[in-house]
Design a protein around this motif. Structure first.
Motif, PDB file in Angstrom:
ATOM      1  N   UNK A 267     -44.922 -35.605-129.241  1.00  0.00           N
ATOM      2  CA  UNK A 267     -44.799 -34.413-130.081  1.00  0.00           C
ATOM      3  C   UNK A 267     -46.006 -33.488-129.970  1.00  0.00           C
ATOM      4  N   UNK A 268     -47.201 -34.049-129.919  1.00  0.00           N
ATOM      5  CA  UNK A 268     -48.417 -33.237-129.890  1.00  0.00           C
ATOM      6  C   UNK A 268     -49.153 -33.310-128.556  1.00  0.00           C
ATOM      7  N   UNK A 269     -48.475 -33.773-127.505  1.00  0.00           N
ATOM      8  CA  UNK A 269     -49.139 -33.970-126.212  1.00  0.00           C
ATOM      9  C   UNK A 269     -48.633 -33.016-125.132  1.00  0.00           C
ATOM     10  N   UNK A 270     -48.117 -31.875-125.527  1.00  0.00           N
ATOM     11  CA  UNK A 270     -47.524 -30.943-124.572  1.00  0.00           C
ATOM     12  C   UNK A 270     -48.475 -30.545-123.458  1.00  0.00           C
ATOM     13  N   UNK A 271     -49.748 -30.395-123.772  1.00  0.00           N
ATOM     14  CA  UNK A 271     -50.715 -29.890-122.794  1.00  0.00           C
ATOM     15  C   UNK A 271     -51.464 -31.002-122.057  1.00  0.00           C
ATOM     16  N   UNK A 272     -51.035 -32.238-122.247  1.00  0.00           N
ATOM     17  CA  UNK A 272     -51.711 -33.346-121.574  1.00  0.00           C
ATOM     18  C   UNK A 272     -51.240 -33.466-120.119  1.00  0.00           C
ATOM     19  N   UNK A 273     -52.179 -33.703-119.207  1.00  0.00           N
ATOM     20  CA  UNK A 273     -51.846 -33.963-117.808  1.00  0.00           C
ATOM     21  C   UNK A 273     -51.019 -32.851-117.183  1.00  0.00           C
ATOM     22  N   UNK A 274     -50.008 -33.270-116.417  1.00  0.00           N
ATOM     23  CA  UNK A 274     -49.164 -32.299-115.726  1.00  0.00           C
ATOM     24  C   UNK A 274     -48.252 -31.531-116.682  1.00  0.00           C
ATOM     25  N   UNK A 275     -48.164 -31.996-117.923  1.00  0.00           N
ATOM     26  CA  UNK A 275     -47.339 -31.299-118.906  1.00  0.00           C
ATOM     27  C   UNK A 275     -47.786 -29.871-119.151  1.00  0.00           C
ATOM     28  N   UNK A 276     -49.086 -29.617-119.014  1.00  0.00           N
ATOM     29  CA  UNK A 276     -49.608 -28.265-119.239  1.00  0.00           C
ATOM     30  C   UNK A 276     -49.023 -27.280-118.240  1.00  0.00           C
ATOM     31  N   UNK A 277     -49.008 -27.662-116.969  1.00  0.00           N
ATOM     32  CA  UNK A 277     -48.466 -26.774-115.933  1.00  0.00           C
ATOM     33  C   UNK A 277     -46.970 -26.556-116.129  1.00  0.00           C
ATOM     34  N   UNK A 278     -46.247 -27.620-116.497  1.00  0.00           N
ATOM     35  CA  UNK A 278     -44.803 -27.496-116.752  1.00  0.00           C
ATOM     36  C   UNK A 278     -44.555 -26.503-117.879  1.00  0.00           C
ATOM     37  N   UNK A 279     -45.331 -26.630-118.933  1.00  0.00           N
ATOM     38  CA  UNK A 279     -45.189 -25.774-120.106  1.00  0.00           C
ATOM     39  C   UNK A 279     -45.468 -24.312-119.764  1.00  0.00           C
ATOM     40  N   UNK A 280     -46.588 -24.055-119.101  1.00  0.00           N
ATOM     41  CA  UNK A 280     -46.969 -22.671-118.791  1.00  0.00           C
ATOM     42  C   UNK A 280     -46.013 -22.039-117.779  1.00  0.00           C
ATOM     43  N   UNK A 281     -45.549 -22.804-116.802  1.00  0.00           N
ATOM     44  CA  UNK A 281     -44.570 -22.253-115.851  1.00  0.00           C
ATOM     45  C   UNK A 281     -43.283 -21.854-116.575  1.00  0.00           C
ATOM     46  N   UNK A 282     -42.864 -22.674-117.508  1.00  0.00           N
ATOM     47  CA  UNK A 282     -41.652 -22.353-118.253  1.00  0.00           C
ATOM     48  C   UNK A 282     -41.798 -21.099-119.100  1.00  0.00           C
ATOM     49  N   UNK A 283     -42.919 -20.984-119.813  1.00  0.00           N
ATOM     50  CA  UNK A 283     -43.160 -19.782-120.613  1.00  0.00           C
ATOM     51  C   UNK A 283     -43.258 -18.542-119.738  1.00  0.00           C
ATOM     52  N   UNK A 284     -43.945 -18.680-118.611  1.00  0.00           N
ATOM     53  CA  UNK A 284     -44.096 -17.557-117.691  1.00  0.00           C
ATOM     54  C   UNK A 284     -42.738 -17.089-117.175  1.00  0.00           C
ATOM     55  N   UNK A 285     -41.875 -18.025-116.850  1.00  0.00           N
ATOM     56  CA  UNK A 285     -40.534 -17.688-116.360  1.00  0.00           C
ATOM     57  C   UNK A 285     -39.733 -16.968-117.443  1.00  0.00           C
ATOM     58  N   UNK A 286     -39.837 -17.435-118.666  1.00  0.00           N
ATOM     59  CA  UNK A 286     -39.137 -16.809-119.786  1.00  0.00           C
ATOM     60  C   UNK A 286     -39.641 -15.381-120.008  1.00  0.00           C
ATOM     61  N   UNK A 287     -40.953 -15.190-119.981  1.00  0.00           N
ATOM     62  CA  UNK A 287     -41.518 -13.854-120.173  1.00  0.00           C
ATOM     63  C   UNK A 287     -41.096 -12.912-119.050  1.00  0.00           C
ATOM     64  N   UNK A 288     -41.144 -13.381-117.813  1.00  0.00           N
ATOM     65  CA  UNK A 288     -40.756 -12.535-116.690  1.00  0.00           C
ATOM     66  C   UNK A 288     -39.290 -12.119-116.777  1.00  0.00           C
TER      67      UNK A 288
END
Length: 295
Positions: A267-288
Protein backbone atom coordinates in the motif's frame (compact mmCIF):
# COMPACT_ATOMS: atom_id res chain seq x y z
CA UNK A 1 -62.35 5.67 68.46
CA UNK A 2 -60.10 5.04 65.45
CA UNK A 3 -61.38 2.72 62.79
CA UNK A 4 -59.69 -0.64 62.66
CA UNK A 5 -56.92 -0.68 59.99
CA UNK A 6 -56.79 3.11 59.65
CA UNK A 7 -53.32 3.33 61.15
CA UNK A 8 -50.34 1.00 60.94
CA UNK A 9 -49.06 -0.49 64.13
CA UNK A 10 -45.67 0.93 65.19
CA UNK A 11 -43.75 -2.21 64.30
CA UNK A 12 -45.37 -2.80 60.90
CA UNK A 13 -43.06 -2.04 57.89
CA UNK A 14 -44.38 -0.14 54.92
CA UNK A 15 -44.57 -2.29 51.76
CA UNK A 16 -41.81 -1.47 49.23
CA UNK A 17 -42.83 0.20 46.05
CA UNK A 18 -41.86 -1.66 42.94
CA UNK A 19 -39.54 0.16 40.52
CA UNK A 20 -41.45 1.73 37.71
CA UNK A 21 -40.96 0.24 34.22
CA UNK A 22 -39.24 3.45 33.12
CA UNK A 23 -36.12 2.80 35.25
CA UNK A 24 -34.78 -0.24 33.33
CA UNK A 25 -35.80 1.53 30.13
CA UNK A 26 -33.72 4.58 31.13
CA UNK A 27 -30.74 2.38 31.91
CA UNK A 28 -31.10 0.66 28.56
CA UNK A 29 -31.23 3.96 26.72
CA UNK A 30 -28.18 5.23 28.63
CA UNK A 31 -26.27 2.08 27.68
CA UNK A 32 -27.19 2.56 24.02
CA UNK A 33 -25.98 6.16 24.14
CA UNK A 34 -22.66 5.09 25.64
CA UNK A 35 -22.22 2.26 23.12
CA UNK A 36 -23.03 4.61 20.26
CA UNK A 37 -20.46 7.14 21.49
CA UNK A 38 -17.81 4.41 21.80
CA UNK A 39 -18.57 3.15 18.29
CA UNK A 40 -18.34 6.66 16.81
CA UNK A 41 -15.04 7.21 18.63
CA UNK A 42 -13.66 3.89 17.38
CA UNK A 43 -14.78 4.60 13.80
CA UNK A 44 -13.23 8.07 13.85
CA UNK A 45 -9.94 6.72 15.22
CA UNK A 46 -9.77 4.10 12.46
CA UNK A 47 -10.46 6.55 9.62
CA UNK A 48 -8.43 9.57 10.76
CA UNK A 49 -4.88 9.19 12.10
CA UNK A 50 -3.49 12.73 12.02
CA UNK A 51 -0.04 13.81 13.15
CA UNK A 52 0.34 17.39 14.33
CA UNK A 53 4.15 17.50 14.17
CA UNK A 54 5.89 18.19 10.85
CA UNK A 55 9.02 16.08 10.55
CA UNK A 56 10.46 18.21 7.72
CA UNK A 57 9.90 21.52 5.95
CA UNK A 58 9.18 22.14 2.29
CA UNK A 59 12.78 23.34 1.98
CA UNK A 60 13.89 19.70 2.37
CA UNK A 61 13.41 19.19 -1.37
CA UNK A 62 16.07 21.87 -2.05
CA UNK A 63 14.04 23.55 -4.75
CA UNK A 64 11.62 26.51 -4.87
CA UNK A 65 8.67 26.04 -2.51
CA UNK A 66 6.08 28.16 -0.73
CA UNK A 67 4.35 27.85 2.63
CA UNK A 68 0.64 28.41 2.04
CA UNK A 69 -2.18 29.41 4.40
CA UNK A 70 -5.76 29.52 3.20
CA UNK A 71 -9.27 29.32 4.63
CA UNK A 72 -12.23 27.03 4.02
CA UNK A 73 -15.80 28.13 3.44
CA UNK A 74 -16.64 27.36 7.07
CA UNK A 75 -13.73 29.42 8.41
CA UNK A 76 -11.06 26.77 9.12
CA UNK A 77 -7.46 27.82 8.39
CA UNK A 78 -5.44 25.22 6.49
CA UNK A 79 -1.74 24.85 5.81
CA UNK A 80 -0.03 23.58 2.68
CA UNK A 81 3.05 23.58 0.47
CA UNK A 82 3.23 24.69 -3.15
CA UNK A 83 6.07 23.54 -5.39
CA UNK A 84 6.19 25.47 -8.68
CA UNK A 85 7.28 23.80 -11.90
CA UNK A 86 10.27 25.14 -13.75
CA UNK A 87 9.17 28.26 -15.71
CA UNK A 88 10.45 26.62 -18.91
CA UNK A 89 8.59 23.35 -18.33
CA UNK A 90 6.21 22.26 -21.13
CA UNK A 91 3.81 21.27 -18.34
CA UNK A 92 4.06 24.45 -16.29
CA UNK A 93 0.32 25.00 -16.82
CA UNK A 94 -0.55 21.75 -15.00
CA UNK A 95 -0.76 21.20 -11.25
CA UNK A 96 -1.19 18.05 -9.20
CA UNK A 97 -3.41 18.68 -6.19
CA UNK A 98 -2.65 16.00 -3.61
CA UNK A 99 -5.44 14.66 -1.40
CA UNK A 100 -3.33 12.52 0.92
CA UNK A 101 -4.13 9.41 2.92
CA UNK A 102 -5.56 9.10 6.41
CA UNK A 103 -2.33 9.13 8.44
CA UNK A 104 0.48 11.58 9.15
CA UNK A 105 0.66 14.94 7.39
CA UNK A 106 2.20 16.60 4.34
CA UNK A 107 5.74 16.24 5.68
CA UNK A 108 5.51 12.45 5.26
CA UNK A 109 5.15 12.55 1.44
CA UNK A 110 8.43 14.13 0.32
CA UNK A 111 9.37 11.22 -1.95
CA UNK A 112 6.10 11.60 -3.86
CA UNK A 113 6.64 15.34 -4.33
CA UNK A 114 10.07 14.61 -5.80
CA UNK A 115 8.59 12.02 -8.14
CA UNK A 116 5.74 14.22 -9.38
CA UNK A 117 8.07 17.18 -9.90
CA UNK A 118 10.09 14.98 -12.26
CA UNK A 119 6.98 15.04 -14.48
CA UNK A 120 7.57 18.82 -14.79
CA UNK A 121 4.23 19.80 -13.26
CA UNK A 122 3.42 22.05 -10.31
CA UNK A 123 2.53 20.28 -7.04
CA UNK A 124 0.23 21.51 -4.27
CA UNK A 125 -0.05 19.50 -1.06
CA UNK A 126 -2.05 20.56 1.98
CA UNK A 127 -3.23 19.10 5.27
CA UNK A 128 -6.88 18.45 6.06
CA UNK A 129 -8.34 20.07 9.16
CA UNK A 130 -6.80 18.51 12.26
CA UNK A 131 -3.64 17.40 10.43
CA UNK A 132 -0.24 19.08 10.67
CA UNK A 133 -0.58 22.83 11.08
CA UNK A 134 -4.17 22.98 9.87
CA UNK A 135 -6.82 23.97 12.39
CA UNK A 136 -9.88 22.00 13.42
CA UNK A 137 -10.87 18.36 13.71
CA UNK A 138 -11.37 16.06 10.69
CA UNK A 139 -14.73 14.72 9.59
CA UNK A 140 -16.12 13.63 6.23
CA UNK A 141 -17.87 16.82 5.18
CA UNK A 142 -15.01 18.88 6.57
CA UNK A 143 -12.43 17.13 4.39
CA UNK A 144 -14.63 17.75 1.34
CA UNK A 145 -14.71 21.44 2.20
CA UNK A 146 -10.93 21.41 2.65
CA UNK A 147 -10.46 19.98 -0.86
CA UNK A 148 -12.77 22.62 -2.34
CA UNK A 149 -10.80 25.38 -0.57
CA UNK A 150 -7.50 24.00 -1.91
CA UNK A 151 -8.95 23.88 -5.44
CA UNK A 152 -10.20 27.45 -5.12
CA UNK A 153 -6.77 28.58 -3.92
CA UNK A 154 -5.20 27.16 -7.08
CA UNK A 155 -7.78 28.92 -9.28
CA UNK A 156 -7.07 32.20 -7.47
CA UNK A 157 -3.39 31.51 -8.05
CA UNK A 158 -4.09 31.55 -11.79
CA UNK A 159 -4.50 27.90 -12.75
CA UNK A 160 -7.35 27.03 -15.07
CA UNK A 161 -9.71 24.52 -13.45
CA UNK A 162 -9.18 22.23 -16.44
CA UNK A 163 -5.47 22.08 -15.65
CA UNK A 164 -5.92 20.89 -12.04
CA UNK A 165 -5.32 17.15 -11.59
CA UNK A 166 -6.76 15.89 -8.31
CA UNK A 167 -4.66 12.97 -7.10
CA UNK A 168 -6.20 11.10 -4.20
CA UNK A 169 -4.26 8.41 -2.40
CA UNK A 170 -6.16 5.87 -0.28
CA UNK A 171 -8.59 7.95 1.82
CA UNK A 172 -7.72 10.90 -0.40
CA UNK A 173 -9.33 9.14 -3.36
CA UNK A 174 -12.68 9.30 -1.60
CA UNK A 175 -12.15 13.03 -1.12
CA UNK A 176 -10.85 13.63 -4.66
CA UNK A 177 -13.86 11.88 -6.22
CA UNK A 178 -16.18 14.19 -4.27
CA UNK A 179 -14.13 17.22 -5.35
CA UNK A 180 -14.67 16.14 -8.96
CA UNK A 181 -18.42 16.55 -8.36
CA UNK A 182 -18.16 19.91 -6.59
CA UNK A 183 -15.57 21.65 -8.75
CA UNK A 184 -14.40 21.38 -12.39
CA UNK A 185 -11.14 19.47 -12.84
CA UNK A 186 -8.80 18.46 -15.60
CA UNK A 187 -8.46 14.86 -14.42
CA UNK A 188 -8.90 12.55 -11.45
CA UNK A 189 -6.26 10.08 -10.24
CA UNK A 190 -7.24 7.41 -7.71
CA UNK A 191 -4.20 5.76 -6.16
CA UNK A 192 -4.71 2.71 -3.90
CA UNK A 193 -8.25 3.91 -3.25
CA UNK A 194 -11.12 1.91 -1.72
CA UNK A 195 -14.64 1.68 -3.09
CA UNK A 196 -16.01 2.96 0.25
CA UNK A 197 -15.14 3.02 3.94
CA UNK A 198 -17.86 0.45 4.82
CA UNK A 199 -16.52 -1.90 2.11
CA UNK A 200 -12.93 -1.84 3.34
CA UNK A 201 -14.05 -1.79 6.99
CA UNK A 202 -16.06 -4.97 6.48
CA UNK A 203 -12.90 -6.64 5.15
CA UNK A 204 -10.69 -5.44 8.00
CA UNK A 205 -13.24 -6.18 10.75
CA UNK A 206 -15.31 -9.13 9.48
CA UNK A 207 -16.56 -9.84 13.02
CA UNK A 208 -18.38 -6.48 13.19
CA UNK A 209 -21.54 -5.37 11.32
CA UNK A 210 -19.56 -2.51 9.75
CA UNK A 211 -21.93 -1.80 6.88
CA UNK A 212 -24.78 -1.27 9.33
CA UNK A 213 -22.78 0.70 11.90
CA UNK A 214 -20.67 2.96 9.65
CA UNK A 215 -21.48 6.66 9.54
CA UNK A 216 -18.34 7.73 7.65
CA UNK A 217 -18.83 6.72 4.01
CA UNK A 218 -16.38 8.19 1.46
CA UNK A 219 -18.31 6.26 -1.18
CA UNK A 220 -15.95 6.55 -4.15
CA UNK A 221 -17.72 3.85 -6.16
CA UNK A 222 -21.10 5.58 -6.22
CA UNK A 223 -19.57 8.91 -7.31
CA UNK A 224 -17.51 7.72 -10.26
CA UNK A 225 -20.44 7.27 -12.69
CA UNK A 226 -21.10 11.02 -12.28
CA UNK A 227 -17.49 12.14 -12.88
CA UNK A 228 -16.98 13.48 -16.42
CA UNK A 229 -13.21 13.99 -16.59
CA UNK A 230 -10.40 11.57 -17.51
CA UNK A 231 -9.81 9.06 -14.71
CA UNK A 232 -6.66 7.12 -13.87
CA UNK A 233 -7.06 4.25 -11.40
CA UNK A 234 -3.69 3.10 -10.04
CA UNK A 235 -3.57 0.06 -7.76
CA UNK A 236 -1.22 -2.77 -6.84
CA UNK A 237 -2.10 -6.47 -6.65
CA UNK A 238 0.31 -6.58 -3.70
CA UNK A 239 -1.67 -4.03 -1.68
CA UNK A 240 -2.34 -5.76 1.64
CA UNK A 241 -4.52 -3.00 3.10
CA UNK A 242 -6.89 -2.14 0.26
CA UNK A 243 -7.22 -5.09 -2.09
CA UNK A 244 -6.85 -4.51 -5.81
CA UNK A 245 -10.48 -5.56 -6.25
CA UNK A 246 -11.40 -2.09 -4.96
CA UNK A 247 -9.37 -0.54 -7.77
CA UNK A 248 -10.91 -2.82 -10.37
CA UNK A 249 -14.44 -2.01 -9.22
CA UNK A 250 -13.65 1.71 -9.23
CA UNK A 251 -12.25 1.41 -12.74
CA UNK A 252 -15.36 -0.43 -13.95
CA UNK A 253 -17.59 2.29 -12.50
CA UNK A 254 -15.67 5.19 -14.07
CA UNK A 255 -16.67 6.76 -17.37
CA UNK A 256 -14.42 6.92 -20.41
CA UNK A 257 -11.81 8.17 -20.96
CA UNK A 258 -10.14 6.08 -18.28
CA UNK A 259 -6.91 4.19 -17.72
CA UNK A 260 -5.84 1.46 -15.28
CA UNK A 261 -2.25 1.43 -14.02
CA UNK A 262 -1.02 -1.66 -12.17
CA UNK A 263 1.43 -0.57 -9.48
CA UNK A 264 4.16 -2.50 -7.69
CA UNK A 265 4.56 -3.01 -3.97
CA UNK A 266 2.36 -2.83 -0.90
CA UNK A 267 0.00 0.00 0.00
CA UNK A 268 2.75 2.48 0.88
CA UNK A 269 5.60 1.06 -1.22
CA UNK A 270 4.71 2.46 -4.64
CA UNK A 271 8.07 4.18 -5.09
CA UNK A 272 10.22 1.29 -3.89
CA UNK A 273 12.64 -0.32 -6.37
CA UNK A 274 11.42 -0.66 -9.93
CA UNK A 275 7.94 0.37 -8.83
CA UNK A 276 8.97 4.03 -9.05
CA UNK A 277 9.71 3.82 -12.77
CA UNK A 278 6.47 1.89 -13.42
CA UNK A 279 4.50 4.54 -11.55
CA UNK A 280 6.09 7.55 -13.27
CA UNK A 281 5.83 6.00 -16.75
CA UNK A 282 2.14 5.39 -16.17
CA UNK A 283 1.47 8.94 -14.98
CA UNK A 284 3.50 10.36 -17.85
CA UNK A 285 1.48 8.33 -20.36
CA UNK A 286 -1.78 9.52 -18.82
CA UNK A 287 -0.68 13.17 -18.91
CA UNK A 288 0.50 12.92 -22.52
CA UNK A 289 -2.84 11.41 -23.52
CA UNK A 290 -4.96 14.20 -22.07
CA UNK A 291 -2.79 17.31 -21.68
CA UNK A 292 -0.71 18.50 -24.66
CA UNK A 293 2.63 20.01 -23.75
CA UNK A 294 3.14 23.72 -24.30
CA UNK A 295 6.10 25.26 -26.11
Amino acid sequence: MAKSGANESPGQARPRRRAGPWIPLAWGLALLVVLSAVLRWFEHRQVYVPDRELEASCAALRRPAEEVQFQTGDGVRLHGWFFPADPASPRRHLVILLLHGNAGNISHRLDFYRAWLELEVNVFAFDYRGYGRSEGRPDEEGTYRDAVAAHDWLVQRGFAAGHIIALGKSLGGGIASELALRRPLGALVLQNTFTSIPDVGAELFPFLPVRWLARIRYDTLSKLPHVRVPVLVAHSPEDGLIAIEHGRRNFAAANEPKMFLELRGNHNDTLEGEGRAVYLRGLDRFLNRHFPRTD
